[in-house]
Motif scaffolding. Structure first.
Motif, PDB file in Angstrom:
ATOM      1  N   UNK A 196       9.542   3.445  19.610  1.00 44.28           N
ATOM      2  CA  UNK A 196       9.318   3.460  21.058  1.00 44.28           C
ATOM      3  C   UNK A 196      10.341   2.643  21.833  1.00 44.28           C
ATOM      4  N   UNK A 197      10.754   1.480  21.282  1.00 47.15           N
ATOM      5  CA  UNK A 197      11.665   0.590  22.015  1.00 47.15           C
ATOM      6  C   UNK A 197      13.119   0.841  21.616  1.00 47.15           C
ATOM      7  N   UNK A 198      13.396   0.768  20.329  1.00 41.21           N
ATOM      8  CA  UNK A 198      14.780   0.929  19.864  1.00 41.21           C
ATOM      9  C   UNK A 198      15.191   2.386  19.717  1.00 41.21           C
ATOM     10  N   UNK A 199      14.225   3.287  19.789  1.00 47.47           N
ATOM     11  CA  UNK A 199      14.507   4.734  19.699  1.00 47.47           C
ATOM     12  C   UNK A 199      15.219   5.105  18.400  1.00 47.47           C
ATOM     13  N   UNK A 200      14.850   4.415  17.321  1.00 45.68           N
ATOM     14  CA  UNK A 200      15.424   4.718  16.012  1.00 45.68           C
ATOM     15  C   UNK A 200      14.373   5.480  15.211  1.00 45.68           C
ATOM     16  N   UNK A 201      14.626   6.729  14.864  1.00 45.59           N
ATOM     17  CA  UNK A 201      13.618   7.496  14.112  1.00 45.59           C
ATOM     18  C   UNK A 201      13.491   6.968  12.686  1.00 45.59           C
ATOM     19  N   UNK A 202      12.261   6.753  12.214  1.00 40.69           N
ATOM     20  CA  UNK A 202      12.082   6.286  10.837  1.00 40.69           C
ATOM     21  C   UNK A 202      12.429   7.391   9.847  1.00 40.69           C
ATOM     22  N   UNK A 203      12.822   6.999   8.648  1.00 45.70           N
ATOM     23  CA  UNK A 203      13.140   7.982   7.609  1.00 45.70           C
ATOM     24  C   UNK A 203      12.063   7.973   6.538  1.00 45.70           C
ATOM     25  N   UNK A 204      12.244   8.766   5.521  1.00 42.76           N
ATOM     26  CA  UNK A 204      11.236   8.902   4.459  1.00 42.76           C
ATOM     27  C   UNK A 204      10.976   7.567   3.763  1.00 42.76           C
ATOM     28  N   UNK A 205      12.031   6.776   3.575  1.00 43.45           N
ATOM     29  CA  UNK A 205      11.874   5.494   2.864  1.00 43.45           C
ATOM     30  C   UNK A 205      10.942   4.572   3.634  1.00 43.45           C
TER      31      UNK A 205
ATOM     32  N   UNK B 186       4.636  11.880  10.057  1.00 42.30           N
ATOM     33  CA  UNK B 186       5.870  12.364   9.418  1.00 42.30           C
ATOM     34  C   UNK B 186       6.133  13.816   9.793  1.00 42.30           C
ATOM     35  N   UNK B 187       5.048  14.615   9.737  1.00 47.38           N
ATOM     36  CA  UNK B 187       5.184  16.035  10.042  1.00 47.38           C
ATOM     37  C   UNK B 187       5.631  16.238  11.484  1.00 47.38           C
ATOM     38  N   UNK B 188       5.048  15.461  12.409  1.00 45.06           N
ATOM     39  CA  UNK B 188       5.392  15.586  13.820  1.00 45.06           C
ATOM     40  C   UNK B 188       6.848  15.190  14.079  1.00 45.06           C
TER      41      UNK B 188
END
Length: 763
Positions: free
Chosen positions: A652-661, A686-688
């Motif tokens: 939400x803040x840093x706008x960095x999408x999380x990855x699978x790890x 994860x799906x979204x």
């Protein structure tokens, strides 16, 4: 040398010289052409010239006046008098300037003719003689002053001789004086050319350009000619020339001014100018020059256009290349073999190898307007072969080499084979590459170190490092020595597989062989030692790197920081960071992430957050690795809430999408903390977000669901694995076998293993 004669003694002659007959004035007008020859007379006879010279040499000059044979040759009676050419050649044939001067004085005293031309031409020959003497400067100065006292009119060639001789003797001021004192009618194009040449050689560029400016005026009576152009164009670009350099803009202006007088630079000089403009980023100006010259109907050839095509090709400006080629065709400027080579090279760079082969065929068929065909040279064939190899069509490159062999006078060279070897190695066909290397030797084409490096690199890239070493040693035994690239490739390969000792042995061998290591070798060794935790060895190599005159780069510094953190030597890491900053290297994301990961590992979360805050203050955005290190550390320390807060912040803040790890770390921690429903929500998240779960994700969930005995949720996830082609591993099978067998759902497990749906609803 004393050249001044008493004026009173020759008053009669001086009076005669002041009289300018019509024939003399006419001749001075005609002398405006460069290098006019003295007018000749039918009575001239080479044998008489020879006789006269012989008599002059054999008779003391004091007795010349009384020598009847000499008088009859020089001043025959009855007339006609001797021609200027006759007297000119006699004077020029005498042995020295002194004899020539005596002869000239004899003519002054004894000639019955009143035609001043008879003295102008022997005086010209006298200047030639004086210019070859050791004391030429003083002799010529005295003769020039004497000519004014005697009122001897200078011929165009005499004036040119004086200007040129004074210039060579570095008496350029004298050259200028001669020019300025000349009658206007003598200041023709030839004289101006000589003066401009002298001025440019002496570095007097402004003066030369001033003289030239009058010639370049639209209605100039002394317009420039091709010689003027050569003097200006080549003189201004000559290396080591004195005086200021002319800017490219001023040079272009001169070229176009000359063009308005139908004087154009030669092809090689114009090509140099266009090339300099292109290299200086002024390709538009270069193109405008050629267009303007075409408008002026300059007889242009292909080379200057090739210069623009070359630069356009290097910058990928295909549109301009098409424009240039179209203009060449429109202006009937036939391409040469270089033009075709440039086009073929550019097409190959763009991967359009078939089009490049089409151009090759056009060359041979003579598709130009003049129907002239060209035979491709080795360079063009090599370009095409390399083009085929770069797009993975090595076999076609091989066929083209055979076609090349069938061409008269062409044979593959080292570059040909090296391109093919590189092509086969890049696709992993190492054996084909070795076969070509052997074939090259068999056909008498000597491999070089580039051929060696190509094969060594191919072997190393495909994991055949030991084979690369054996091949290298074999080639060294046959006289092909490796260079810094060979050793760097091998050292890097051994470092990448953590065989550091072998890498060090090769490093020592490289230095013994006389190869100077480059910075890359040092960087790779330092990184390998750091990964292995051998920090003392890394520091030793770092010292050698600095002794060799290199500076560590940011990657090298980061390797050292990581190595010291891995060994829990944070103070040493700080020393490295301090050195980095003193060397002007800014910490990057890797540096900060290394420190954050270190503090997280030892549980110092406050320090980790401080480092991340400094990272942000330095203008760097935290990366997925930054958040991953913190989230993983929080999870390991059981601080799942802090981990979830960071997870939400990163999206939400840093706008960095999380990855699978990241998802896997959280899901595993949530399941271990019996928060299985939250973990299932993360699966939906994860799906979204379009993040694909892997086997590790499902295994963590199956462990959590097993603890809660949530069979329906497990069945839905099993179906999801089948749907997304995520294959189960041994851990998956072990978890599900133990659980489903215990609850009587072995059939479900069997269906799952066979790839069938097991739940009644869609996951």
């Amino acid at each position: 040398m004393n050249t001044t004669l008493p004026v009173s003694k020759h008053s009669k002659l001086l009076r005669l010289l002041k009289f300018q007959p019509a024939s003399y004035l006419l001749h001075r007008h005609l002398c405006s052409e460069p290098n006019p020859q003295p007018p000749s007379s039918p009575e001239d006879d080479e044998s008489k010239i020879t006789q006269a010279v012989q008599l002059l040499l054999e008779t003391p000059h004091q007795e010349w006046s009384s020598s009847q044979p000499l008088r009859s040759l020089l001043f025959p009676s009855p007339p006609p008098p001797p021609s200027p050419r006759f007297l000119f050649k006699i004077t020029r044939s005498l042995a020295s300037a002194s004899q020539a001067l005596n002869f000239f004085k004899h003519l002054q005293q004894s000639s019955p003719s009143q035609d001043a031309q008879l003295l102008s031409y022997p005086f010209q020959a006298l200047l030639e003689q004086a210019g070859r003497e050791l004391d030429a400067g003083s002799r010529l100065s005295e003769l020039y002053q004497a000519s004014k006292a005697w009122e001897i009119p200078l011929t165009v060639n005499a004036a040119a001789l004086l200007i040129r001789y004074f210039g060579r003797l570095e008496m350029v001021d004298k050259s200028v004086i001669v020019f300025n004192e000349l009658d206007t009618s003598l200041k023709n194009t030839h004289i101006r050319n000589v003066l401009i040449d002298v001025l440019l050689r002496d570095g007097r560029v402004e003066y030369a350009l001033n003289v030239l400016d009058e010639m370049l005026q639209p209605l100039s009576e002394v317009p420039p000619n091709d010689i003027t152009g050569d003097i200006i164009f080549y003189g201004l670009v000559k290396r080591g020339r004195k005086g200021r350099n002319l800017s490219e803009e001023d040079t272009v202006k001169l070229v176009l001014k000359f063009g308005k007088h139908n004087v154009f630079p030669k092809t090689n000089w114009l090509t140099q100018l266009i090339t300099r403009l292109c290299r200086g980023g002024k390709i538009n100006q270069a193109w405008d020059v050629l267009l303007e010259l075409l408008r002026l109907r300059a007889p242009l050839e292909a080379p200057p256009f090739n210069a623009i095509l070359t630069r356009s090709g290097r910058s990928g400006d295909v549109r301009r290349m098409k424009t240039v080629l179209a203009e060449m065709k429109e202006s009937d400027i036939p391409p040469d073999v270089v033009t075709f080579g440039i086009i073929i090279n550019q097409l190959c760079k763009l991967g359009r190898v078939d089009d490049a082969v089409g151009v090759l065929n056009q060359m041979r068929e003579g598709s130009g307007s003049d129907g002239v065909s060209f035979e491709a040279d080795v360079i063009i064939y090599n370009t095409l072969i390399d083009g085929f190899c770069k797009v993975g069509r090595q076999e076609e490159g091989l066929h083209l080499m055979e076609r090349m062999k069938s061409s008269k006078g062409l044979a593959p060279n080292t570059v040909t084979y090296t391109c093919l070897i590189d092509g086969f190695c890049k696709v992993g066909e190492i054996e084909r590459g070795k076969e070509l290397f052997d074939q090259m030797n068999e056909e008498g084409v000597s491999p070089n170190v580039i051929s060696l490096n190509t094969l060594v690199d191919g072997m190393c890239r495909h994991g055949r490092i030991n084979g690369a070493i054996e091949f290298f040693n074999d080639m060294q035994g046959k006289g092909i020595k490796g260079d810094v690239i060979t050793y760097t490739t091998l050292i890097t390969a051994f470092c990448n597989v953590d065989n550091i000792d072998k890498a060090v042995d090769l490093f020592d061998e490289m230095l013994r062989s006389g190869c100077s290591a480059d910075a890359i070798v040092y960087y790779n060794l330092i990184s390998a030692f750091c990964r292995a935790g051998r920090m003392d060895d890394a520091a030793n190599v770092l010292s050698k790197l600095k002794e060799a005159g290199f500076c560590p780069d940011i990657v090298c510094y980061n390797a050292l920081v990581s190595g010291f953190c891995m060994k829990n030597k944070i103070e040493k890491a700080y020393e490295v960071i301090k050195e980095m900053e003193e060397a002007g290297k800014k910490l990057d994301s890797v540096t900060y992430n290394t420190l954050i990961a270190y503090f997280c590992k030892i549980g110092h979360f406050t320090f980790a957050h401080r480092v991340m805050n400094r990272m942000i203050n330095d203008g760097l955005v935290p990366t997925i690795a930054t958040y991953g290190a913190l989230i993983h550390a929080y999870c390991l320390n059981g601080k799942i809430n802090e981990a979830m807060k960071l997870f939400n912040d990163m999206s939400s803040i840093s706008m960095i999408p999380p990855n699978t790890i990241i998802f896997n770390i959280l899901i595993e921690s949530l399941c271990k903390n019996n928060e299985v429903k939250v973990a299932l929500c993360l699966m939906d998240d994860m799906k979204e977000k379009g993040v694909k779960p892997n086997t590790t994700t499902y295994n963590a969930m199956f462990k959590g669901l097993k603890e809660k005995n949530l069979l329906e949720d497990a069945f839905r996830l099993m179906d999801s694995m089948i749907k997304h082609a995520c294959n189960p591993d041994n851990i998956t099978t072990e978890i599900l076998t133990e659980w489903l067998s215990a609850v009587g759902e072995s059939e479900k497990l069997k269906s799952f293993v066979q790839g069938y749906k097991v739940s009644t609803s869609t996951a």
